[in-house]
Design a protein around this motif. Structure first.
Motif, mmCIF file in Angstrom:
data_model
loop_
_atom_site.group_PDB
_atom_site.id
_atom_site.type_symbol
_atom_site.label_atom_id
_atom_site.label_comp_id
_atom_site.label_asym_id
_atom_site.label_seq_id
_atom_site.Cartn_x
_atom_site.Cartn_y
_atom_site.Cartn_z
ATOM 1 N N UNK A 184 33.479 47.665 51.153
ATOM 2 C CA UNK A 184 33.419 47.711 49.902
ATOM 3 C C UNK A 184 33.198 46.829 48.418
ATOM 4 N N UNK A 185 31.956 46.604 48.584
ATOM 5 C CA UNK A 185 31.756 45.660 47.628
ATOM 6 C C UNK A 185 32.139 46.158 46.139
ATOM 7 N N UNK A 186 32.525 46.982 45.135
ATOM 8 C CA UNK A 186 33.216 47.974 43.994
ATOM 9 C C UNK A 186 34.805 47.761 44.123
ATOM 10 N N UNK A 187 35.199 48.012 44.995
ATOM 11 C CA UNK A 187 36.444 47.914 45.484
ATOM 12 C C UNK A 187 36.448 46.240 45.261
ATOM 13 N N UNK A 188 36.577 45.395 46.207
ATOM 14 C CA UNK A 188 36.265 43.849 45.589
ATOM 15 C C UNK A 188 36.575 43.782 44.299
ATOM 16 N N UNK A 189 35.388 43.615 43.736
ATOM 17 C CA UNK A 189 35.426 43.137 42.519
ATOM 18 C C UNK A 189 35.854 43.839 41.655
ATOM 19 N N UNK A 190 36.298 45.121 41.263
ATOM 20 C CA UNK A 190 36.682 45.614 40.719
ATOM 21 C C UNK A 190 38.638 44.690 40.932
ATOM 22 N N UNK A 191 39.154 44.672 41.868
ATOM 23 C CA UNK A 191 40.508 44.199 42.270
ATOM 24 C C UNK A 191 40.751 42.924 41.787
ATOM 25 N N UNK A 192 39.266 42.116 42.328
ATOM 26 C CA UNK A 192 39.416 40.763 41.886
ATOM 27 C C UNK A 192 39.301 40.916 40.235
ATOM 28 N N UNK A 193 38.636 41.039 40.130
ATOM 29 C CA UNK A 193 38.449 41.441 38.171
ATOM 30 C C UNK A 193 39.714 41.373 37.822
ATOM 31 N N UNK A 194 40.720 42.332 38.154
ATOM 32 C CA UNK A 194 41.967 42.548 37.402
ATOM 33 C C UNK A 194 43.098 41.172 37.539
ATOM 34 N N UNK A 195 42.767 41.427 38.888
ATOM 35 C CA UNK A 195 43.583 39.945 39.028
ATOM 36 C C UNK A 195 42.834 38.479 38.171
ATOM 37 N N UNK A 196 42.124 38.338 38.357
ATOM 38 C CA UNK A 196 41.178 36.744 38.232
ATOM 39 C C UNK A 196 41.629 36.550 36.432
ATOM 40 N N UNK A 197 41.470 37.926 35.727
ATOM 41 C CA UNK A 197 41.663 38.328 34.073
ATOM 42 C C UNK A 197 42.756 38.104 34.005
ATOM 43 N N UNK A 198 43.430 39.285 35.149
ATOM 44 C CA UNK A 198 44.888 38.317 34.213
ATOM 45 C C UNK A 198 45.609 37.404 34.143
#
Length: 332
Positions: A184-198
């Motif tokens: 699941x590419x979308x889930x991978x990118x979205x969760x990475x976006x949450x942690x990376x930006x935080x």
């Protein structure tokens, strides 16, 4: 038989790369130029002559894979080499309650403000991840919880080394969700976006607080100014982004190279489809790039401190795979 113009070697007249180069420093930008000479000046024409990359094709679409492999390897290896710092961060969290309160803590942001923010922003983050990217609620909650631990690590490393391990921490999230939600590419990118930006925001705001401390600013007022900046920034950046980037096809082009996004997307695709979906020549290039990044990273750690500034940066060389040669020259 391939012209330098076709390979991207030109004088960058824009000032943005020049300003970025001033921020990155000589070592990283010289490494970017070295990487550009190797990747775009030696590797690219040989691939075009061999027919692996069309003469009029987009070489960056090929080189992003070894570039992503190099940057991921360098980030994760640096992450592993800083294990002692992470251990100190976790021990500091456990022992915080036992340490006597320092008088300056009376000026800090109260803990109840943190609790109030979590009560408001956690449901909002989970709802956005679920509705916008299809992230299951438990996985979104895990991303928020993981962000807390990764922010702690990021702040500790930034405080001790003056370098934030944002790339490595984001890839830790990607690897985690590559196991939890394979394919699941979308889930991978979205969760990475949450942690990376935080984690990146936590490290950046920490340096702001340090500057405020040196100038004698009130920590609580600095925090309120940052909070106001988050609100104003969101209202400005989101519509401006959609104005400049109407769809995803604009990213990864010469106008918007977006190297960090390219690496994150490349890692997500590999985790989703497996290395079997990558052509043999790209797999070989990724292996060599990962090996080279590991050698440079370990070599930098093994050398005495006075020689480390002269070793090529694995990050700089890896970035050259994601950017046109002219941009690398502009940075240098």
């Amino acid at each position: 038989g391939v012209s330098l113009e076709r390979l991207g070697f030109a004088l960058e007249t824009g000032l943005m790369p020049v300003g970025g180069g001033a921020l990155l420093g000589v070592r990283v930008t010289a490494s970017m130029l070295l990487g550009a000479l190797i990747v775009h000046g030696v590797v690219a024409p040989r691939l075009m002559a061999a027919g692996l990359v069309p003469l009029e094709g987009d070489f960056l679409a090929w080189s992003l894979w070894p570039g992503a492999a190099a940057l991921t390897t360098a980030s994760l290896l640096q992450f592993a080499l800083q294990a002692r710092v992470f251990g100190r961060a976790l021990r500091g969290l456990r022992s915080r309650e036992r340490v006597a309160r320092h008088p300056v803590e009376a000026l800090q942001v109260p803990g109840r403000w943190l609790a109030a923010g979590l009560l408001v922003l956690t449901p909002a983050t989970v709802a956005l991840a679920h509705s916008g990217f299809g992230v299951p609620v438990p996985h979104a909650l895990l991303a928020v919880a993981l962000s807390f631990v990764l922010c702690l690590i990021s702040c500790r490393v930034t405080g001790e080394t003056d370098m934030s391990p944002v790339g490595a921490l984001g890839q830790v999230t990607q690897l985690t969700y590559g196991v939890l939600r394979p394919g699941n590419v979308e889930v991978n990118l979205a969760t990475a976006g949450i942690t990376v930006n935080a984690t990146s925001s936590a490290a950046d705001l920490l340096t702001d607080l340090k500057a405020g401390h040196l100038l004698g600013a009130h920590p609580r007022r600095v925090f309120l100014a940052q909070l106001l900046g988050c609100v104003v920034g969101s209202l400005v950046v989101v519509p401006l982004f959609y104005l400049l980037v109407p769809d995803a096809s604009a990213l990864g082009t010469e106008r918007f190279p977006a190297p960090a996004a390219t690496v994150t997307a490349g890692v997500a695709r590999v985790l989703a489809s497996g290395l079997g979906a990558v052509s043999p020549d790209l797999r070989m290039a990724m292996a060599w790039a990962a090996l080279g990044a590991a050698v440079l990273t370990l070599g930098e750690q093994a050398l005495p401190a006075r020689f480390r500034g002269w070793t090529p940066s694995a990050v700089g060389v890896g970035l050259a795979c994601l950017l046109p040669a002219s941009t690398c020259l502009g940075f240098f």
